[in-house]
Design an enzyme around this catalytic site. Structure first.
Site, PDB file in Angstrom:
ATOM      1  N   LYS A   7     -16.870   8.472  -0.440  1.00 37.80           N
ATOM      2  CA  LYS A   7     -15.973   9.625  -0.446  1.00 37.80           C
ATOM      3  C   LYS A   7     -16.880  10.802   0.328  1.00 37.80           C
ATOM      4  O   LYS A   7     -17.794  11.082  -0.211  1.00 37.80           O
ATOM      5  CB  LYS A   7     -15.484   9.816  -1.733  1.00 37.80           C
ATOM      6  CG  LYS A   7     -14.904  11.232  -2.143  1.00 37.80           C
ATOM      7  CD  LYS A   7     -14.453  11.522  -3.250  1.00 37.80           C
ATOM      8  CE  LYS A   7     -13.856  12.822  -3.346  1.00 37.80           C
ATOM      9  NZ  LYS A   7     -13.534  13.410  -4.651  1.00 37.80           N
ATOM     10  N   LYS A  21     -20.862  10.227  -3.509  1.00 36.21           N
ATOM     11  CA  LYS A  21     -19.786  11.385  -3.210  1.00 36.21           C
ATOM     12  C   LYS A  21     -20.555  12.521  -2.558  1.00 36.21           C
ATOM     13  O   LYS A  21     -21.482  13.111  -3.101  1.00 36.21           O
ATOM     14  CB  LYS A  21     -19.301  11.873  -4.434  1.00 36.21           C
ATOM     15  CG  LYS A  21     -18.293  13.044  -4.207  1.00 36.21           C
ATOM     16  CD  LYS A  21     -17.408  13.370  -5.458  1.00 36.21           C
ATOM     17  CE  LYS A  21     -16.633  14.628  -5.411  1.00 36.21           C
ATOM     18  NZ  LYS A  21     -15.941  14.688  -6.474  1.00 36.21           N
TER      19      LYS A  21
HETATM   20  C1  PBG Z   1     -13.059  16.040  -8.795  1.00 38.13           C
HETATM   21  C2  PBG Z   1     -12.743  15.441  -7.587  1.00 38.13           C
HETATM   22  C3  PBG Z   1     -12.595  15.832  -6.169  1.00 38.13           C
HETATM   23  C4  PBG Z   1     -11.897  14.844  -5.527  1.00 38.13           C
HETATM   24  C5  PBG Z   1     -11.771  13.844  -6.389  1.00 38.13           C
HETATM   25  N1  PBG Z   1     -12.305  14.170  -7.398  1.00 38.13           N
HETATM   26  C6  PBG Z   1     -12.814  17.136  -5.552  1.00 38.13           C
HETATM   27  C7  PBG Z   1     -14.160  17.839  -5.659  1.00 38.13           C
HETATM   28  O1  PBG Z   1     -15.239  17.129  -5.824  1.00 38.13           O
HETATM   29  O2  PBG Z   1     -14.231  18.953  -5.185  1.00 38.13           O
HETATM   30  C8  PBG Z   1     -11.598  15.206  -4.050  1.00 38.13           C
HETATM   31  C9  PBG Z   1     -10.487  14.489  -3.485  1.00 38.13           C
HETATM   32  C10 PBG Z   1      -9.868  14.860  -2.166  1.00 38.13           C
HETATM   33  O3  PBG Z   1     -10.075  15.814  -1.512  1.00 38.13           O
HETATM   34  O4  PBG Z   1      -8.812  14.214  -1.964  1.00 38.13           O
HETATM   35  N2  PBG Z   1     -14.597  16.217  -9.000  1.00 38.13           N
HETATM   36 ZN    ZN Z   2     -15.261  17.449 -10.317  1.00 33.89          ZN
END
Ligand code: PBG
Ligand code: ZN
Length: 322
Positions: free
Chosen positions: A247, A194
């Site tokens: 992601k 991520k």
């Molecule tokens: C929580 C989380 C996030 C997303 C999914 N789970 C946001 C972040 O890390 O700020 C993002 C999903 C999206 O942008 O569609 N940690």
């Molecule tokens: Zn988070």
């Protein structure tokens, strides 16, 4: 030209094109994200994500019935609690928003796979994905809380948990917590790779989880790093992840392709909020054909190696595929 090799021969008719098509997208590949809020009859459209709503539990249930009817096998649930605090205690409250949503959906649609996002940022008053010590997110203290959260989701009836926090060692800790409490059958889908991305902007509006100070760069990955993505993925697999994820997806298709090469486990791609918002905005302006761009984008993720795609487009795409 020399006549013998002409690739266009196999592009001549739709029937031929179908026969030689290498990659397919089906509703089976899709996971639909939903945002649960307290209340009843609530449908708040997210301004930066047309067609995406914060939904109260009764509306989530309705939505899930529609999702199942479209042949989409799974949803991933995010919760937005009324009260936020420093440790995000709403995340493991037995009657918390996610726990209520999971119970209601499983009661109404037992065949739908219900995945829960395991993270603290929706529940902390500072908006970070863990507890703060000395101005930064404390890794091990956060992992202990994530285990509590995952177990609470499992007890509510979740079919799979998906940690999205990027703390070190959280997959192993969650796996051990599940195994030790009668949930050794419950899969973990790890947000293994991520990146610290600007593409999450609209999600943070939807989840009301904008960090109140600093940013997430001390725990989410540097967008420049592809080799580290491989390392993070291998670590999560060693720790027991059943499904791994990249992601965002669109700006990281190279990472997806690299992970496909080195691993045979199911690979998920998160077509995130900013990717969705860009398509919707340009389509609204009349600058692109939104449906075609959507299908081409989802197909690109499958072609790069994703087995599963988490996407806000899931319902629209499933309708077009029907
Ligand atoms: C929580 C989380 C996030 C997303 C999914 N789970 C946001 C972040 O890390 O700020 C993002 C999903 C999206 O942008 O569609 N940690
Ligand atoms: Zn988070």
């Amino acid at each position: 030209m020399t006549g013998s090799i002409r690739p266009r021969r196999l592009r001549r008719t739709e029937s031929l094109r179908r026969m030689v098509r290498e990659t397919r997208l089906t509703p089976d590949d899709l996971i639909y994200p939903l945002f649960a809020v307290p209340g009843e009859g609530v449908r708040n459209e997210v301004v930066s994500m047309p067609g995406v709503y914060q939904l109260s539990v009764d509306q989530i249930v309705k939505e899930c019935t529609e999702v199942r009817g479209l042949g989409i096998p799974a949803v991933i649930l995010f919760g937005i609690p009324t009260e936020k605090d420093a440790t995000g205690s709403g995340a493991w409250a037995e009657d918390g928003i996610i726990q209520q949503a999971v119970r209601a959906v499983k009661a109404a649609e037992p065949d739908l796979t219900v995945i829960t996002d395991v993270c603290l940022c929706e529940y902390t008053d500072h908006g970070h994905c863990g507890v703060i010590e000395d101005g930064d997110v404390a890794n091990d203290a956060t992992v202990d809380l994530l285990v509590k959260e995952a177990l609470s989701h499992a007890r509510a009836g979740a079919d799979m948990v998906a940690p999205s926090d990027m703390m070190d060692g959280r997959v192993a800790a969650i796996r051990a917590g599940l195994d030790g409490n009668g949930f050794d059958h419950l899969p973990v889908m790890s947000y293994s790779t991520k990146f610290a991305s600007a593409y999450y902007g609209p999600f943070r509006d939807a989840a009301e989880s904008v960090p109140q100070f600093g940013d997430r760069r001390s725990y989410q990955m540097d967008p420049a790093n592809a080799r580290e993505a491989v390392r993070e993925t291998m670590l999560d697999l060693e720790e027991g992840a059943d499904i791994v994820m990249v992601k965002p997806a669109l700006a990281y298709l190279d990472v997806l392709a690299a992970l496909r090469e080195i691993s045979d486990v199911p690979l998920a791609a998160y077509n995130v909020s900013g990717e969705y918002a860009m398509v919707k905005a340009a389509a609204r302006a009349g600058w692109i054909d939104g449906e075609r761009v959507m299908m081409e984008t989802l197909l690109s993720m499958r072609r790069a190696g994703a087995d599963l795609i988490l996407t806000y487009h899931a319902k629209e795409a499933a309708r077009l595929l029907a």
